[in-house]
Design a protein around this motif. Structure first.
Motif, PDB file in Angstrom:
ATOM      1  N   ARG A   5      -1.771   8.208   6.925  1.00 47.84           N
ATOM      2  CA  ARG A   5      -2.048   8.023   5.528  1.00 47.84           C
ATOM      3  C   ARG A   5      -1.204   6.737   4.915  1.00 47.84           C
ATOM      4  N   LEU A   6      -1.177   6.308   3.948  1.00 47.71           N
ATOM      5  CA  LEU A   6      -0.530   5.516   3.191  1.00 47.71           C
ATOM      6  C   LEU A   6       0.951   6.282   2.513  1.00 47.71           C
ATOM      7  N   PRO A   7       1.735   5.469   2.390  1.00 52.69           N
ATOM      8  CA  PRO A   7       3.192   6.245   1.973  1.00 52.69           C
ATOM      9  C   PRO A   7       3.035   6.632   0.715  1.00 52.69           C
ATOM     10  N   THR A   8       3.564   7.515  -0.098  1.00 50.61           N
ATOM     11  CA  THR A   8       3.421   7.795  -1.400  1.00 50.61           C
ATOM     12  C   THR A   8       4.639   7.181  -2.077  1.00 50.61           C
ATOM     13  N   PRO A   9       4.107   6.298  -3.173  1.00 53.60           N
ATOM     14  CA  PRO A   9       5.245   5.710  -4.076  1.00 53.60           C
ATOM     15  C   PRO A   9       6.171   6.528  -4.583  1.00 53.60           C
ATOM     16  N   GLY A  10       7.622   6.289  -4.508  1.00 52.93           N
ATOM     17  CA  GLY A  10       8.426   7.312  -4.921  1.00 52.93           C
ATOM     18  C   GLY A  10       8.715   8.555  -4.163  1.00 52.93           C
ATOM     19  N   ASN A  15      11.071   8.709   5.244  1.00 52.76           N
ATOM     20  CA  ASN A  15       9.694   8.702   6.322  1.00 52.76           C
ATOM     21  C   ASN A  15       8.708   7.547   5.934  1.00 52.76           C
ATOM     22  N   TRP A  16       9.095   6.808   5.071  1.00 57.14           N
ATOM     23  CA  TRP A  16       8.213   5.912   4.476  1.00 57.14           C
ATOM     24  C   TRP A  16       7.811   4.872   5.332  1.00 57.14           C
ATOM     25  N   GLY A  17       8.772   4.193   6.253  1.00 55.05           N
ATOM     26  CA  GLY A  17       8.401   3.315   7.247  1.00 55.05           C
ATOM     27  C   GLY A  17       7.656   3.840   8.465  1.00 55.05           C
ATOM     28  N   THR A  18       7.920   5.081   8.810  1.00 59.66           N
ATOM     29  CA  THR A  18       7.231   5.568   9.872  1.00 59.66           C
ATOM     30  C   THR A  18       5.643   5.795   9.339  1.00 59.66           C
TER      31      THR A  18
END
Length: 211
Positions: A5-10, A15-18
């Motif tokens: 999935r796409l990262p969740t803003p905020g 884990n955002w980059g992974t």
């Protein structure tokens, strides 16, 4: 673990980059380029299918589909007969026996065999344009001249006209037909004349698959 999935803003701290890399790797390689498998899976037409069965036809230098990529459309066959002798009489109908081929494009739609010189055989079902031209060489003759296009599907076309008989100009006839013919069917040309003498016509036939 997490689903692609796409990262969740905020959110997704740490884990955002992974998560983003996992999402991008579905359709991109490590160099950032689109993955071929992803493009194919999305339904895009692949270059490897160009000019291949169940693929797509490429365009020529003029932006047109090359004749070789069409399913027999535009194929043509030109035949000639210059050695016939046609006697006069109401029952003296003669089938034209052609001497050879003058021009041909493609050989998958129709064929002519010197073993059966009086007919053209259809190899692919379609609509065919047929033109028969006859130069009777009858500068001094009078009387009706007849040219027929006869097909095994029973659609027959005939042209009957008087000879010119002016002593200088030979009579000419052109008969055309557009017929839907199926694989295995054939057609030929019949000629007859009642001028009172024997004529030696020069005959040409052009057939083109147009649909």
């Amino acid at each position: 673990a997490f689903m692609t999935r796409l990262p969740t803003p905020g959110g997704d701290d740490g884990n955002w980059g992974t998560i983003l890399n996992d999402f991008l790797s579905v359709s991109h390689g490590s160099d950032g380029g689109l993955a071929t498998s992803a493009v194919s899976a999305a339904g895009a037409e692949m270059a490897t299918n160009k000019n291949q069965a169940n693929g797509y036809a490429g365009l020529d230098g003029s932006g047109l589909i090359a004749t070789s990529q069409l399913p027999g459309l535009g194929a043509y066959l030109g035949l000639y007969s210059g050695s016939m002798s046609v006697g006069s009489g109401s029952s003296n109908i003669q089938a034209v026996t052609f001497d050879g081929i003058t021009a041909q494009l493609g050989s998958d739609s129709l064929s002519w065999d010197s073993g059966t010189p009086g007919q053209v055989t259809i190899l692919q079902t379609g609509v065919y344009s047929i033109t028969a031209g006859v130069y009777w060489q009858d500068t001094g003759a009078t009387g009706p001249l007849t040219v027929q296009i006869l097909s095994s599907c029973e659609f027959n076309i005939a042209d009957i006209r008087p000879a010119i008989g002016d002593g200088t100009t030979g009579s000419q006839q052109i008969v055309t037909a557009a017929l839907y013919l199926q694989t295995g069917q054939n057609f030929g040309i019949n000629v007859s004349q009642t001028t009172g003498g024997t004529l030696s016509p020069y005959i040409q036939l052009l057939v083109t698959r147009c649909a």
